[in-house]
Design a protein around this motif. Structure first.
Motif, short mmCIF file in Angstrom:
data_model
loop_
_atom_site.label_atom_id
_atom_site.label_comp_id
_atom_site.label_asym_id
_atom_site.label_seq_id
_atom_site.Cartn_x
_atom_site.Cartn_y
_atom_site.Cartn_z
N VAL B 34 -7.66 -2.53 13.70
CA VAL B 34 -7.80 -3.44 12.56
C VAL B 34 -6.45 -3.60 11.85
O VAL B 34 -6.04 -4.71 11.50
N THR B 35 -5.73 -2.49 11.69
CA THR B 35 -4.41 -2.52 11.03
C THR B 35 -3.43 -3.39 11.82
O THR B 35 -2.74 -4.23 11.25
N LEU B 36 -3.43 -3.17 13.14
CA LEU B 36 -2.54 -3.93 14.01
C LEU B 36 -2.86 -5.42 13.92
O LEU B 36 -1.95 -6.27 13.83
N PHE B 37 -4.12 -5.72 13.89
CA PHE B 37 -4.57 -7.11 13.82
C PHE B 37 -4.17 -7.75 12.49
O PHE B 37 -3.68 -8.88 12.45
N LEU B 38 -4.35 -7.01 11.40
CA LEU B 38 -3.96 -7.54 10.08
C LEU B 38 -2.45 -7.72 9.97
O LEU B 38 -1.96 -8.65 9.34
N PRO B 45 2.71 -17.42 11.89
CA PRO B 45 2.70 -18.55 10.94
C PRO B 45 1.27 -19.01 10.65
O PRO B 45 0.38 -18.86 11.49
N HIS B 46 1.05 -19.56 9.45
CA HIS B 46 -0.30 -19.93 9.03
C HIS B 46 -0.62 -21.41 9.26
O HIS B 46 -0.92 -22.14 8.33
N ASP B 47 -0.54 -21.86 10.50
CA ASP B 47 -0.97 -23.22 10.83
C ASP B 47 -2.41 -23.15 11.36
O ASP B 47 -2.90 -22.06 11.68
N PRO B 48 -3.12 -24.30 11.48
CA PRO B 48 -4.54 -24.28 11.90
C PRO B 48 -4.78 -23.55 13.22
O PRO B 48 -5.76 -22.83 13.36
N THR B 49 -3.89 -23.74 14.20
CA THR B 49 -4.08 -23.08 15.51
C THR B 49 -4.02 -21.56 15.34
O THR B 49 -4.84 -20.83 15.89
N SER B 50 -3.06 -21.11 14.56
CA SER B 50 -2.91 -19.67 14.35
C SER B 50 -4.12 -19.09 13.63
O SER B 50 -4.59 -18.00 13.95
N ILE B 51 -4.62 -19.86 12.64
CA ILE B 51 -5.79 -19.39 11.89
C ILE B 51 -7.01 -19.30 12.83
O ILE B 51 -7.77 -18.33 12.78
N PHE B 52 -7.13 -20.30 13.73
CA PHE B 52 -8.24 -20.29 14.69
C PHE B 52 -8.13 -19.06 15.61
O PHE B 52 -9.11 -18.35 15.84
N LEU B 53 -6.90 -18.83 16.10
CA LEU B 53 -6.68 -17.68 16.98
C LEU B 53 -6.93 -16.37 16.24
O LEU B 53 -7.46 -15.41 16.79
N PHE B 54 -6.57 -16.39 14.97
CA PHE B 54 -6.78 -15.20 14.13
C PHE B 54 -8.27 -14.89 14.04
O PHE B 54 -8.70 -13.74 14.22
N LEU B 55 -9.08 -15.93 13.75
CA LEU B 55 -10.52 -15.72 13.62
C LEU B 55 -11.13 -15.28 14.95
O LEU B 55 -11.99 -14.41 15.00
#
Lengths: 102, 221
Positions: B34-38, B45-55
């Motif tokens: 979880v720490t590594l992931f956070l 970077p906080h673009d839509p693709t990155s946010i999608f991949l993050f989720l």
């Protein structure tokens, strides 16, 4: 005869025996436990534990299930509803008895 | 057998799940994941693709990670614990008769309310910048330590108290030296993971040293 002594007639002698009480107390806490766990926890010999388990099974207090875990034979023990009620009744009796003599 | 002895047997049976330290190691690994992931979330970077991949990554970590660790945990139990000290299947917690059940419930409820209150106020405090970064991190460390203290209390496991104290100290130390709140919180989360893994590893080593696997021939009744 005083009340505490009269109460002595009411208790379940099968559960009251220390070794069997230990077994039933353990099984009351869990869903199932195997022979190895009971052996370690009670510190009894195999023969002794086996005898007590048979007595409890005959009384309908526990259920013994012979299975295999892989190729290893496993004896699983669990408390029946009768055993559960008997243990709860014994705990209530013990509590009342201790309170009555204090 | 005295009533106290019966309660001791009940408590000893209840804490059998943590006798080998495997649960702590599993929890610690999960916390590190979880720490590594956070941390990745902060770095990317906080673009839509990155946010999608993050989720997506979040679902994989929490879902598959938890599932995978649970499977490994069960297999290790089969290999290490059950042949040595036996197999136990637990009943549902709600049906277990705890000693002093009513008192335990009352204390548990109060602690839970304090926990929620502290969490909510610290979050609001952080949002309003009413608390300094150091104070927030210290509070975060204490909040992370509380479940361990509660576990130690519920099952009578002393090492959980020590672990809780170490995590609280970690919160204070990180609160003193952290330069940013997010990195400070990640340090505490990672620290919790590492400390629980170390605690679990020591417990496992001690368990393996003090117990031995029974011969196949002597198993069963």
């Amino acid at each position: 005869v005083s009340n505490p002594l009269r109460n002595l007639d009411d208790f379940d002698r099968l559960i009251h025996e220390p070794a069997r009480l230990m077994i039933v107390t353990i099984l009351y806490t869990v869903d199932k436990a195997d022979f190895t766990y009971l052996l370690r926890e009670t510190g009894m010999t195999r023969g002794n534990l086996s005898t007590h388990l048979t007595r409890l099974e005959e009384a309908g207090y526990i259920q013994i299930e012979k299975t295999f875990r892989g190729k290893i034979p496993q004896t699983l023990c669990s408390l029946t509803e009768t055993g559960r009620r008997a243990f709860e009744a014994y705990r209530r009796w013990l509590k009342q008895f201790v309170e009555s003599i204090l | 057998m005295a009533k106290n002895e019966m309660e001791e047997i009940i408590q000893r049976t209840q804490r059998y799940w943590c006798v080998d330290g495997l649960a702590e190691i599993g929890f610690g690994i999960f916390m590190l994941l979880v720490t590594l992931f956070l941390l990745l979330n902060i770095l990317i970077p906080h673009d839509p693709t990155s946010i999608f991949l993050f989720l997506l990554g979040y679902l994989v970590i929490v879902g598959l990670g938890g599932f995978g660790l649970n499977n490994i945990y069960r297999q290790l139990k089969e290999r290490i614990t059950y042949p040595r000290t036996g197999y136990v299947a637990y009943r549902r917690p709600s049906t277990i008769a705890y000693p002093n059940r009513h008192a335990s419930r009352l204390v548990g409820t109060i602690l839970l309310l304090v926990f929620i209150f502290t969490l909510v106020t610290s979050l609001i405090g952080a949002l309003q910048n009413s608390l300094s970064i150091g104070a927030n991190l210290t509070l975060f460390g204490i909040i992370m330590a509380m479940p361990l203290y509660l576990l130690g209390n519920a099952y009578g496991v002393r090492r959980f108290y020590l672990l809780g104290a170490l995590i609280a100290v970690l919160g204070v130390v990180v609160g003193r030296i952290a330069f940013s709140e997010s990195m400070g919180m990640l340090s505490i989360l990672g620290g919790v993971g590492l400390l629980t893994i170390i605690s679990g590893a020591f417990t496992l080593m001690h368990y393996k040293r003090t117990t031995r696997s029974l011969d196949d021939s002597s198993r069963g009744e």
